[in-house]
Design a protein around this motif. Sequence first.
Motif, PDB file in Angstrom:
ATOM      1  N   GLU A 264       0.831  -1.213   0.000  1.00 23.69           N
ATOM      2  CA  GLU A 264       0.000   0.000   0.000  1.00 23.69           C
ATOM      3  C   GLU A 264       0.859   1.253   0.000  1.00 23.69           C
ATOM      4  N   ARG A 265       1.948   1.231   0.790  1.00 28.97           N
ATOM      5  CA  ARG A 265       2.832   2.398   0.831  1.00 28.97           C
ATOM      6  C   ARG A 265       3.536   2.606  -0.508  1.00 28.97           C
ATOM      7  N   ALA A 266       3.905   1.510  -1.181  1.00 31.37           N
ATOM      8  CA  ALA A 266       4.587   1.626  -2.473  1.00 31.37           C
ATOM      9  C   ALA A 266       3.663   2.238  -3.530  1.00 31.37           C
ATOM     10  N   ARG A 267       2.398   1.894  -3.507  1.00 24.21           N
ATOM     11  CA  ARG A 267       1.452   2.428  -4.490  1.00 24.21           C
ATOM     12  C   ARG A 267       1.028   3.848  -4.126  1.00 24.21           C
ATOM     13  N   GLY A 268       0.749   4.094  -2.854  1.00 26.38           N
ATOM     14  CA  GLY A 268       0.363   5.433  -2.416  1.00 26.38           C
ATOM     15  C   GLY A 268      -0.723   6.037  -3.265  1.00 26.38           C
TER      16      GLY A 268
ATOM     17  N   VAL B 290      -3.581   8.579  -9.342  1.00 26.45           N
ATOM     18  CA  VAL B 290      -4.768   9.349  -8.953  1.00 26.45           C
ATOM     19  C   VAL B 290      -4.710  10.673  -9.711  1.00 26.45           C
ATOM     20  N   ASP B 291      -5.757  10.955 -10.523  1.00 20.94           N
ATOM     21  CA  ASP B 291      -5.693  12.167 -11.338  1.00 20.94           C
ATOM     22  C   ASP B 291      -6.387  13.373 -10.724  1.00 20.94           C
ATOM     23  N   SER B 292      -7.120  13.165  -9.642  1.00 22.83           N
ATOM     24  CA  SER B 292      -7.710  14.283  -8.894  1.00 22.83           C
ATOM     25  C   SER B 292      -8.126  13.771  -7.520  1.00 22.83           C
TER      26      SER B 292
ATOM     27  N   ALA C 292      11.654   8.402   3.059  1.00 19.47           N
ATOM     28  CA  ALA C 292      11.716   9.296   1.903  1.00 19.47           C
ATOM     29  C   ALA C 292      10.636   8.887   0.914  1.00 19.47           C
ATOM     30  N   PHE C 293      10.071   9.867   0.252  1.00 18.19           N
ATOM     31  CA  PHE C 293       9.026   9.655  -0.737  1.00 18.19           C
ATOM     32  C   PHE C 293       9.497  10.219  -2.068  1.00 18.19           C
ATOM     33  N   TRP C 294       8.910   9.726  -3.147  1.00 18.35           N
ATOM     34  CA  TRP C 294       9.111  10.307  -4.455  1.00 18.35           C
ATOM     35  C   TRP C 294       7.767  10.363  -5.141  1.00 18.35           C
ATOM     36  N   MET C 295       7.737  10.939  -6.310  1.00 14.82           N
ATOM     37  CA  MET C 295       6.461  11.189  -6.976  1.00 14.82           C
ATOM     38  C   MET C 295       6.295  10.369  -8.263  1.00 14.82           C
ATOM     39  N   LYS C 296       7.003   9.239  -8.350  1.00 12.38           N
ATOM     40  CA  LYS C 296       6.898   8.383  -9.525  1.00 12.38           C
ATOM     41  C   LYS C 296       5.434   8.001  -9.765  1.00 12.38           C
ATOM     42  N   ASN C 297       4.997   8.189 -10.991  1.00 12.03           N
ATOM     43  CA  ASN C 297       3.631   7.851 -11.416  1.00 12.03           C
ATOM     44  C   ASN C 297       2.552   8.595 -10.635  1.00 12.03           C
ATOM     45  N   THR C 298       2.925   9.664  -9.962  1.00  8.22           N
ATOM     46  CA  THR C 298       1.939  10.490  -9.252  1.00  8.22           C
ATOM     47  C   THR C 298       1.560  11.639 -10.175  1.00  8.22           C
ATOM     48  N   LEU C 299       0.278  11.854 -10.348  1.00 10.15           N
ATOM     49  CA  LEU C 299      -0.221  12.770 -11.369  1.00 10.15           C
ATOM     50  C   LEU C 299      -0.601  14.148 -10.838  1.00 10.15           C
ATOM     51  N   ILE C 300      -0.713  14.286  -9.522  1.00 11.85           N
ATOM     52  CA  ILE C 300      -1.134  15.568  -8.933  1.00 11.85           C
ATOM     53  C   ILE C 300      -0.084  16.046  -7.932  1.00 11.85           C
ATOM     54  N   PRO C 301       0.085  17.367  -7.783  1.00 15.34           N
ATOM     55  CA  PRO C 301       1.015  17.864  -6.764  1.00 15.34           C
ATOM     56  C   PRO C 301       0.487  17.542  -5.371  1.00 15.34           C
ATOM     57  N   LEU C 302       1.405  17.202  -4.472  1.00 12.71           N
ATOM     58  CA  LEU C 302       1.012  16.815  -3.115  1.00 12.71           C
ATOM     59  C   LEU C 302       1.831  17.559  -2.070  1.00 12.71           C
TER      60      LEU C 302
ATOM     61  N   PRO D 196      13.243  11.243  12.163  1.00 11.12           N
ATOM     62  CA  PRO D 196      12.446  10.008  12.104  1.00 11.12           C
ATOM     63  C   PRO D 196      10.945  10.323  12.047  1.00 11.12           C
ATOM     64  N   ALA D 197      10.248   9.635  11.169  1.00  9.08           N
ATOM     65  CA  ALA D 197       8.799   9.811  11.013  1.00  9.08           C
ATOM     66  C   ALA D 197       8.134   8.444  11.096  1.00  9.08           C
ATOM     67  N   GLN D 198       6.980   8.413  11.722  1.00  9.76           N
ATOM     68  CA  GLN D 198       6.193   7.183  11.756  1.00  9.76           C
ATOM     69  C   GLN D 198       4.916   7.332  10.937  1.00  9.76           C
ATOM     70  N   PHE D 199       4.527   8.574  10.697  1.00  5.35           N
ATOM     71  CA  PHE D 199       3.299   8.859   9.961  1.00  5.35           C
ATOM     72  C   PHE D 199       3.557   9.963   8.948  1.00  5.35           C
ATOM     73  N   VAL D 200       2.966   9.803   7.765  1.00  5.41           N
ATOM     74  CA  VAL D 200       3.056  10.825   6.733  1.00  5.41           C
ATOM     75  C   VAL D 200       1.665  10.981   6.127  1.00  5.41           C
ATOM     76  N   LEU D 201       1.171  12.197   6.151  1.00  2.02           N
ATOM     77  CA  LEU D 201      -0.131  12.497   5.559  1.00  2.02           C
ATOM     78  C   LEU D 201       0.109  13.223   4.247  1.00  2.02           C
ATOM     79  N   GLU D 202      -0.431  12.681   3.157  1.00  6.05           N
ATOM     80  CA  GLU D 202      -0.366  13.355   1.865  1.00  6.05           C
ATOM     81  C   GLU D 202      -1.724  13.965   1.562  1.00  6.05           C
ATOM     82  N   ILE D 203      -1.672  15.259   1.200  1.00  5.53           N
ATOM     83  CA  ILE D 203      -2.877  15.999   0.837  1.00  5.53           C
ATOM     84  C   ILE D 203      -2.578  16.780  -0.440  1.00  5.53           C
ATOM     85  N   ASN D 204      -3.573  17.406  -1.006  1.00  7.48           N
ATOM     86  CA  ASN D 204      -3.385  18.187  -2.227  1.00  7.48           C
ATOM     87  C   ASN D 204      -2.321  19.260  -2.047  1.00  7.48           C
TER      88      ASN D 204
END
Length: 159
Positions: free
Chosen positions: A54-58, A62-64, A82-92, A123-131
């Motif tokens: 689930e974390r790998a797909r993130g 998602v187009d909107s 660390a995160f990257w934006m591979k195959n991510t279609l919207i800014p986060l 160190p992070a245990q939680f990451v929230l991605e939003i628009n």
Amino acid sequence: MGSRAFKIGAKFVFLALQGMAAQAGGLCSADAVWLRGEFGTVRFSVDVADDDAERARGLMYVDSMPSSRGMLFAYDDAKPVAFWMKNTLIPLDMIFADAAGVVTKVHTRAIPGDLTPIPSEDPAQFVLEINGGLAAQMGIKPGAEMRHPIIADGAWPCE
């Protein structure tokens, strides 16, 4: 009681209940993350990514996404991530939080498709991605507190 008096009374009860929920910071549920800080209190409906797949797909492909939605990434322990934006279609925006749910870093407007790693730094245990841009617009910054049932020993615990 007349119809108009009933409507006014019902509206008062609704506003009172709404006010109590806001004071309590909202109810904890698996599909919602609450954040509080100098900006006030905000709620995002979320999907939780708590395993490797689930974390790998993130949020890839998602187009909107409605402004009230996001994705909460949860790890078993706090660690540098660390995160990257591979195959991510919207800014986060990425909101990194420690084991207690305290925000340690906010990365704004990650660029769709960019393969540059975005590290948590601490160190992070939680990451929230939003628009993208929403964190700055709302005033979310380090020191804010995150609330969700998966944050077991949180600074802002679920009751």
